[in-house]
Design a protein around this motif. Sequence first.
Motif, mmCIF file in Angstrom:
data_model
loop_
_atom_site.group_PDB
_atom_site.id
_atom_site.type_symbol
_atom_site.label_atom_id
_atom_site.label_comp_id
_atom_site.label_asym_id
_atom_site.label_seq_id
_atom_site.Cartn_x
_atom_site.Cartn_y
_atom_site.Cartn_z
ATOM 1 N N GLY A 1 0.838 -1.192 0.000
ATOM 2 C CA GLY A 1 0.000 0.000 0.000
ATOM 3 C C GLY A 1 0.867 1.233 0.000
ATOM 4 N N ILE A 2 0.314 2.295 0.562
ATOM 5 C CA ILE A 2 1.031 3.563 0.506
ATOM 6 C C ILE A 2 0.808 4.330 1.797
ATOM 7 C CG2 ILE A 2 -0.850 4.943 -0.503
ATOM 8 C CD1 ILE A 2 1.411 6.117 -2.398
ATOM 9 N N MET A 3 1.759 5.155 2.133
ATOM 10 C CA MET A 3 1.651 6.030 3.291
ATOM 11 C C MET A 3 2.197 7.372 2.838
ATOM 12 S SD MET A 3 3.412 7.478 5.999
ATOM 13 C CE MET A 3 4.520 6.712 7.188
ATOM 14 N N THR A 4 1.303 8.250 2.457
ATOM 15 C CA THR A 4 1.738 9.522 1.924
ATOM 16 C C THR A 4 0.687 10.594 2.214
ATOM 17 O OG1 THR A 4 2.819 10.555 0.020
ATOM 18 C CG2 THR A 4 0.759 9.380 -0.415
ATOM 19 N N GLY A 5 1.003 11.841 1.878
ATOM 20 C CA GLY A 5 0.182 12.952 2.347
ATOM 21 C C GLY A 5 -0.755 13.581 1.337
ATOM 22 N N TYR B 1 2.148 17.923 -8.924
ATOM 23 C CA TYR B 1 2.246 19.330 -8.519
ATOM 24 C C TYR B 1 2.277 19.475 -7.005
ATOM 25 C CZ TYR B 1 1.392 24.320 -8.255
ATOM 26 O OH TYR B 1 1.522 25.653 -7.986
ATOM 27 N N GLU B 2 1.419 18.727 -6.355
ATOM 28 C CA GLU B 2 1.287 18.857 -4.904
ATOM 29 C C GLU B 2 2.528 18.383 -4.167
ATOM 30 O OE1 GLU B 2 -0.202 16.153 -2.418
ATOM 31 O OE2 GLU B 2 -1.967 17.242 -1.683
ATOM 32 N N PHE B 3 3.278 17.472 -4.794
ATOM 33 C CA PHE B 3 4.414 16.873 -4.095
ATOM 34 C C PHE B 3 5.696 17.702 -4.194
ATOM 35 C CE2 PHE B 3 7.844 13.613 -3.642
ATOM 36 C CZ PHE B 3 7.639 13.436 -2.290
ATOM 37 N N GLN B 4 5.653 18.913 -4.663
ATOM 38 C CA GLN B 4 6.878 19.704 -4.800
ATOM 39 C C GLN B 4 7.595 19.871 -3.452
ATOM 40 O OE1 GLN B 4 6.729 23.228 -7.538
ATOM 41 N NE2 GLN B 4 4.571 22.671 -7.620
ATOM 42 N N PRO B 5 8.924 19.756 -3.476
ATOM 43 C CA PRO B 5 9.678 19.883 -2.231
ATOM 44 C C PRO B 5 9.433 21.225 -1.541
ATOM 45 C CG PRO B 5 11.127 19.199 -4.025
ATOM 46 C CD PRO B 5 9.792 19.511 -4.620
ATOM 47 N N LYS B 6 9.485 21.221 -0.251
ATOM 48 C CA LYS B 6 9.421 22.398 0.613
ATOM 49 C C LYS B 6 8.037 23.047 0.640
ATOM 50 C CE LYS B 6 14.280 23.442 -0.218
ATOM 51 N NZ LYS B 6 15.139 24.213 -1.107
ATOM 52 N N ILE B 7 7.390 23.197 -0.512
ATOM 53 C CA ILE B 7 6.106 23.901 -0.556
ATOM 54 C C ILE B 7 4.922 22.933 -0.461
ATOM 55 C CG2 ILE B 7 5.736 23.952 -3.057
ATOM 56 C CD1 ILE B 7 4.973 26.931 -2.754
ATOM 57 N N LEU C 1 3.852 20.941 1.861
ATOM 58 C CA LEU C 1 3.064 21.015 3.094
ATOM 59 C C LEU C 1 2.082 22.183 3.040
ATOM 60 C CD1 LEU C 1 2.392 20.165 5.987
ATOM 61 C CD2 LEU C 1 4.347 21.509 6.765
ATOM 62 N N ALA C 2 2.521 23.298 2.490
ATOM 63 C CA ALA C 2 1.622 24.459 2.368
ATOM 64 C C ALA C 2 0.437 24.130 1.457
ATOM 65 C CB ALA C 2 2.394 25.668 1.834
ATOM 66 N N PHE C 3 0.687 23.408 0.375
ATOM 67 C CA PHE C 3 -0.411 23.003 -0.516
ATOM 68 C C PHE C 3 -1.419 22.142 0.241
ATOM 69 C CE2 PHE C 3 2.667 23.139 -4.373
ATOM 70 C CZ PHE C 3 2.342 24.461 -4.623
ATOM 71 N N ARG C 4 -0.902 21.194 0.984
ATOM 72 C CA ARG C 4 -1.785 20.243 1.647
ATOM 73 C C ARG C 4 -2.614 20.908 2.753
ATOM 74 N NH1 ARG C 4 2.802 15.480 1.362
ATOM 75 N NH2 ARG C 4 2.247 14.835 -0.738
ATOM 76 N N LYS C 5 -1.977 21.758 3.513
ATOM 77 C CA LYS C 5 -2.734 22.440 4.562
ATOM 78 C C LYS C 5 -3.773 23.368 3.945
ATOM 79 C CE LYS C 5 -0.152 22.023 8.738
ATOM 80 N NZ LYS C 5 0.447 22.658 9.921
ATOM 81 N N HIS C 6 -3.437 24.004 2.833
ATOM 82 C CA HIS C 6 -4.399 24.857 2.148
ATOM 83 C C HIS C 6 -5.597 24.038 1.666
ATOM 84 C CE1 HIS C 6 -5.973 28.127 -0.258
ATOM 85 N NE2 HIS C 6 -6.034 27.306 -1.287
ATOM 86 N N ILE C 7 -5.312 22.876 1.097
ATOM 87 C CA ILE C 7 -6.412 22.031 0.604
ATOM 88 C C ILE C 7 -7.323 21.615 1.760
ATOM 89 C CG2 ILE C 7 -6.968 19.797 -0.451
ATOM 90 C CD1 ILE C 7 -4.350 20.121 -2.116
ATOM 91 N N TYR C 8 -6.730 21.179 2.845
ATOM 92 C CA TYR C 8 -7.562 20.758 3.980
ATOM 93 C C TYR C 8 -8.352 21.933 4.554
ATOM 94 C CZ TYR C 8 -5.940 15.922 4.100
ATOM 95 O OH TYR C 8 -5.708 14.603 3.790
ATOM 96 N N GLN C 9 -7.766 23.107 4.492
ATOM 97 C CA GLN C 9 -8.523 24.274 4.950
ATOM 98 C C GLN C 9 -9.695 24.546 4.011
ATOM 99 O OE1 GLN C 9 -6.484 28.072 4.856
ATOM 100 N NE2 GLN C 9 -7.643 28.849 6.609
ATOM 101 N N PRO D 1 7.397 27.679 11.868
ATOM 102 C CA PRO D 1 8.695 27.909 11.245
ATOM 103 C C PRO D 1 9.711 26.838 11.673
ATOM 104 C CG PRO D 1 8.328 29.483 13.021
ATOM 105 C CD PRO D 1 7.059 28.656 12.885
ATOM 106 N N PRO D 2 10.700 26.507 10.849
ATOM 107 C CA PRO D 2 10.865 27.032 9.500
ATOM 108 C C PRO D 2 9.978 26.284 8.510
ATOM 109 C CG PRO D 2 12.719 25.591 10.069
ATOM 110 C CD PRO D 2 11.809 25.638 11.265
ATOM 111 N N GLY D 3 9.396 27.023 7.581
ATOM 112 C CA GLY D 3 8.534 26.403 6.592
ATOM 113 C C GLY D 3 8.160 27.408 5.530
ATOM 114 N N MET D 4 7.831 26.911 4.358
ATOM 115 C CA MET D 4 7.568 27.775 3.207
ATOM 116 C C MET D 4 6.074 28.058 3.133
ATOM 117 S SD MET D 4 9.066 27.020 -0.563
ATOM 118 C CE MET D 4 8.948 28.273 -1.854
ATOM 119 N N ALA D 5 5.728 29.337 3.063
ATOM 120 C CA ALA D 5 4.319 29.722 2.996
ATOM 121 C C ALA D 5 3.832 29.701 1.550
ATOM 122 C CB ALA D 5 4.147 31.107 3.590
ATOM 123 N N LEU D 6 2.520 29.748 1.416
ATOM 124 C CA LEU D 6 1.896 29.722 0.094
ATOM 125 C C LEU D 6 1.759 31.151 -0.426
ATOM 126 C CD1 LEU D 6 0.830 27.543 -1.722
ATOM 127 C CD2 LEU D 6 -1.432 27.870 -0.742
#
Lengths: 301, 301, 301, 301
Positions: free
Chosen positions: D202-206, D241-247, D249-257, D269-274
């Motif tokens: 299976g898979i374990m991913t975000g 597109y969603e799996f791009q490094p560093k950014i 997590l910002a995509f995923r949190k935006h989607i869940y929001q 922080p540290p983290g890249m904003a959208l």
Amino acid sequence: MDLHGVNPILPTPFTDGGELDIASLERLIDFQLAAGVDGVAILGFLGEAHKLAEAERRTVIETVVARAGGAIPVWVGVRALGTAGAIEQARAAQALGATAVFVAPIAPQNDQALYEHFRAVARAVDVPLIVHDYPASFGITLAPELVARLANDGYAPYIKLEDPPVLSKLSRIRELTDGKIGVFGGLGGEYFLEELQRGALGIMTGFAFPEVLVAIYRQFTGGDEAGAARTFDQYMPLIRYEFQPKIGLAFRKHIYQRRGVFDSAHIRPPGMALDEVSREELENLIARVGLRLEPTVHEIR
Amino acid sequence: MDLHGVNPILPTPFTDGGELDIASLERLIDFQLAAGVDGVAILGFLGEAHKLAEAERRTVIETVVARAGGAIPVWVGVRALGTAGAIEQARAAQALGATAVFVAPIAPQNDQALYEHFRAVARAVDVPLIVHDYPASFGITLAPELVARLANDGYAPYIKLEDPPVLSKLSRIRELTDGKIGVFGGLGGEYFLEELQRGALGIMTGFAFPEVLVAIYRQFTGGDEAGAARTFDQYMPLIRYEFQPKIGLAFRKHIYQRRGVFDSAHIRPPGMALDEVSREELENLIARVGLRLEPTVHEIR
Amino acid sequence: MDLHGVNPILPTPFTDGGELDIASLERLIDFQLAAGVDGVAILGFLGEAHKLAEAERRTVIETVVARAGGAIPVWVGVRALGTAGAIEQARAAQALGATAVFVAPIAPQNDQALYEHFRAVARAVDVPLIVHDYPASFGITLAPELVARLANDGYAPYIKLEDPPVLSKLSRIRELTDGKIGVFGGLGGEYFLEELQRGALGIMTGFAFPEVLVAIYRQFTGGDEAGAARTFDQYMPLIRYEFQPKIGLAFRKHIYQRRGVFDSAHIRPPGMALDEVSREELENLIARVGLRLEPTVHEIR
Amino acid sequence: MDLHGVNPILPTPFTDGGELDIASLERLIDFQLAAGVDGVAILGFLGEAHKLAEAERRTVIETVVARAGGAIPVWVGVRALGTAGAIEQARAAQALGATAVFVAPIAPQNDQALYEHFRAVARAVDVPLIVHDYPASFGITLAPELVARLANDGYAPYIKLEDPPVLSKLSRIRELTDGKIGVFGGLGGEYFLEELQRGALGIMTGFAFPEVLVAIYRQFTGGDEAGAARTFDQYMPLIRYEFQPKIGLAFRKHIYQRRGVFDSAHIRPPGMALDEVSREELENLIARVGLRLEPTVHEIR
């Protein structure tokens, strides 16, 4: 010619404008001969080989081979991004009269690929190959088992070992090869005494008072281990200071300039220049250990 | 309490079975006090803090704070994967009586993120923060400008500097902060004399003959710079040898065991053990520089 | 000649024995011309330039320049351990007819040293310089501010951008240069559509169905953005698969061999070979997205 | 409980002020259950576990275990600077009801030390251990032979594989273990189809549309491989597109929001904003592949 003893790795002299300075290079060879070294090594990392054009590297080899005049071995550094480039450099060095080539690894970190790299270069030339094991500069670690495989298969009769803690690795490699591989120390001479005690053939490093290393080596191989230790200890504060990362090359070029060997202490970019405080600190320390910044070779007792 | 002078970073003693050894830790504090140190630092990289559980780190702090009894400052190391964890550790250290915390950077290499990390930890506690600048172990480089910004903004009154060439960086940071930041050397003591000459407040390192460092510091601050240099030079062969990468901890635990302080020289994995050849080499060198592996603190003149 | 559009970075064909294969290289140029590309790029990382001897690099340039016959620009890769070597390569490329040079950074990570490196190479030649920003292969990160400084000072009219997340960096660099720098995408084409939407001039990558990239570019620049997106999406499963790290070169050489362009899919060591399972997986996927492994260029609608 | 299928690695929700947001975390569990996932994984790199305090990690585990209510497995991430800390975390996770622990390696790169690390953690708990092989985040590479040794000795029944090219490694590890080790994919789902075809459990991913992954898994395991491929290909432009490094997590949190699950998309922080451009780009792409930013779980056919 047999490889052993003290083989200074030479910095490459430039004019203040950054051009190769042949006259200084010739004086440097004369100076090393006067210091009684057992060989010289050119075009290594300290020699800024990576900052030279191919034509310049050729000129350096020609100049040094001619000036050394067969009196001592001339080791030539080989470092390229891949095996074909390394072979090209090694063959050119041999054609120009190199006694041996010391060869850097290539990326990536992969034992089998590294084995094939060194084997291919060894097979491409008739002069002996010295593996250059220097992770701090090359970013590649050579496992003792890999080095032993190369030595036992006949491709690496020598290694220059600079992977700290270097003493344990030296003993391990000699154990894995039944002493078959000839080991040279480096790292500025910081472990020279212990390297000799553990069976090293000699050293290949850039300490700019080579007569000190020669004295240690002569005392040690002449049976005076206590004397070798005394000499080693006396100059250790300077050996330690001079070997500092990044700024070490500036120290060495400054010393050779002050000793009348180099016309200029110029370093090609990128490189760290000598600031005033460090210059004074260095010169005071040189005096403190009993050395002088003069053209003559010191008599070290 | 004022931070200055010689502050040994302490190895953490274990039993042969790998458990925390409280009795040895207490003897270690007694030993440091007898050696006349100006403070002790615990739970750093040398202290194997990253190999301890949280409960164990707490026990180490409690033991040391109690045993030191307020006589000298106790610095406590803080290193976590992120800022929240670092704050948690720093607050726990403060609550348990730490005099100061020395704090590691977090990944990734990013000046602004590093600034925010150290600032957040500094704001979370009342005890002073010492920035721990040690790229070889942490993989992060702290630019002089970043350190100066932290110091000038009041978040980093101190730094432990171990980014070679360390002397140039020391002078640069002091210049950028008008000497506002208190600098402590490290790196096994290899540059202690020059660090003091360039204005360092003292040293925080693991050399297992702390009385030697104390003597150098007392001579230097007492105005006898030549005497300090003589002492420094005399013990340099040992300082250099003991500070070898990876194997240095084994040397230090062995020395403390032989000096009657530790019951065991056990190192938790991963870690490099002491082989027989290196053990002898170390012991011979200790004798050569005039020291003895005895419980008593040497008188260094 | 103006640089824009689709500029495939070409793999270097070898015989099964590992020798340069000139006939295959000529067929590769003919194939690219038939595919309607806007330029070709040779001697990059994908072209195994680091595994070629200097004489071989010269032969590759001569062959490609002659075969392209001035119909399209020929970009030539420059990568050396230092600036002097890079200048030597760039001048040789220019002398042999290169339209432009794309230049790798040198170690160490240092903004000012990197600025001086690119500036020196730009000044040494008359053809335009394309900065190659590819941390995954070169281990060096180029800050947007550094790239902008080079562009604004006239030394970097173009950049090939492969530092993920590449889209944010693309927008940032264009902002810092008022759009003055021409940006080419890479990374196998994975972000080609978004790169164009954010103002990229084109792409320079190794996807072995260049006609697909040409179709996307023509649709996009012809005003049919929806069509470009449809084409992009249709082939995305293959674009993604082919671009896998380390094994991507083997996929591409296999495709060119199956398309009748290369006689052999040989890769010089070190390099990852194609296993049977991956070969089938690749071929099934090619069929799934509607492409065929035939010599003819596909018509992509 | 058996581990298999789709196990989303969950981002940790914070309030705009950066505090843990329990209500959003509970909604996230409800959402995953509604999406039909086979398990959830918390406190991984994506979950910003390294930015949480110990007390916060405990709260996250308690909340998720309670909300999941035994309906699905809960995997808990373990990552510490050393083995003792990892054991402490693993035991705490087990005590709080974790079904399994997925465990990061420790530095330095050393096969034997890594073997001992995973073995020690596996022995310290009763729940199964999943080796987390993710060099891009942890800086450590796990050789297939090391993974196989751990699996064959009973210490690693599972692995989450994210070392590209991941497919070759998957096949190699299964070969070395006779299929004994259960492999889960990751890397955002970019190779999910091929992973299943090569025998992954299976898979374990975000990926923040878990219903898409569930559909692919159900189609594939239900025997409709062509349907699984169609679904996979349809959503690939978004997965990529969603799996791009560093950014990412910002995509995923935006989607869940935007899907009504998270109150805030705050990243510690540290983290890249959208940025605005990327937000629009993401939303347009989501629409292009036929998904909506709504609270309801999509029906994927």
